[in-house]
Write an enzyme that holds these catalytic residues in place. Structure first.
Site, short mmCIF file in Angstrom:
data_model
loop_
_atom_site.label_atom_id
_atom_site.label_comp_id
_atom_site.label_asym_id
_atom_site.label_seq_id
_atom_site.Cartn_x
_atom_site.Cartn_y
_atom_site.Cartn_z
CG ASP A 138 56.60 -12.58 -14.52
OD1 ASP A 138 57.79 -12.46 -14.83
OD2 ASP A 138 56.20 -13.36 -13.64
CG ASP A 172 60.82 -15.66 -16.24
OD1 ASP A 172 61.68 -15.78 -15.34
OD2 ASP A 172 59.69 -15.19 -16.04
#
Length: 218
Positions: A138, A172
């Site tokens: 991430d 995401d």
């Protein structure tokens, strides 16, 4: 079109992740603006950095979801569903696939990322974890409001406050965009899910029946 969308999302997602993983240490960040940072973290694979589910279970669950969504998309396309509906489903499927790629292969072909060392690629199978056990990369952090509560506010007065603190990746964002757009613009299409599934299962049953009839005739 669906295949093109999925490929584009996957390519962009993996380019960003590999660039971050092989050039940054865990916890390292770059300030783009006051409200946007590239901030490198890793997690077990849930969206927005959540980590409270067993890693192997989560990977298997994501694989199952990918198969189900892909199967449903094929039949939705055959039923001539609206283009926007297929686009949003493609974004969801691509995002799920983007994160499962991390889980499947990153542990096999990269050394661990740490606060002190940058990850390096290694021969397949010599990485930091087994198949389906790799961590998801991430990097997008948007602290839109980053301040302290006034001291006169009860309970939380004087404490630090960050609005929108999750750190996430391109996959995401693809999933989230697809889900939100489905809810906003495709309520009519969502109401036909049951019909599409029943029709698909009916086609399969009819196919089996036809095959059996042909065998009986022979």
């Amino acid at each position: 079109m669906a295949i093109a969308i999925i490929l584009v999302v996957l390519i962009i997602d993996q380019i960003i992740k590999i660039e971050v993983k092989t050039t940054m240490t865990i916890g390292e960040s770059y300030k783009v603006t006051n409200w946007f940072y590239i901030y490198f973290i890793e997690n077990k694979g849930m969206a927005w950095g959540m980590t409270f589910i067993n890693k192997m279970f989560l990977s298997l669950l994501r694989l199952f979801a990918i198969v189900v969504i892909g199967w449903y998309m094929v039949h939705a396309i055959r039923d001539h569903c609206r283009t926007r509906y297929i686009v949003f489903l493609s974004l969801i499927l691509a995002g799920a696939m983007g994160n499962i790629i991390d889980s499947m292969f990153y542990g096999l072909c990269f050394t661990p990322s740490t606060p002190w060392n940058i990850s390096e690629s290694v021969p397949m199978g010599q990485g930091y974890a087994g198949f389906l056990m790799g961590k998801v990369v991430d990097m997008f952090y948007f602290p839109i409001i980053n301040t302290d509560w006034p001291t006169w506010v009860p309970i939380v007065g004087g404490e630090h406050f960050v609005f929108f603190s999750p750190i996430f990746n391109f996959a995401d964002a693809s999933v989230t965009t697809g889900v939100i757009c489905l809810l906003l613009f495709c309520s009519k299409d969502l109401s036909t899910i049951g019909n599409t599934v029943n029709k698909a299962l009916g086609r399969k049953a009819d196919s089996h029946k036809d095959n059996k009839d042909q065998q009986d005739n022979q």
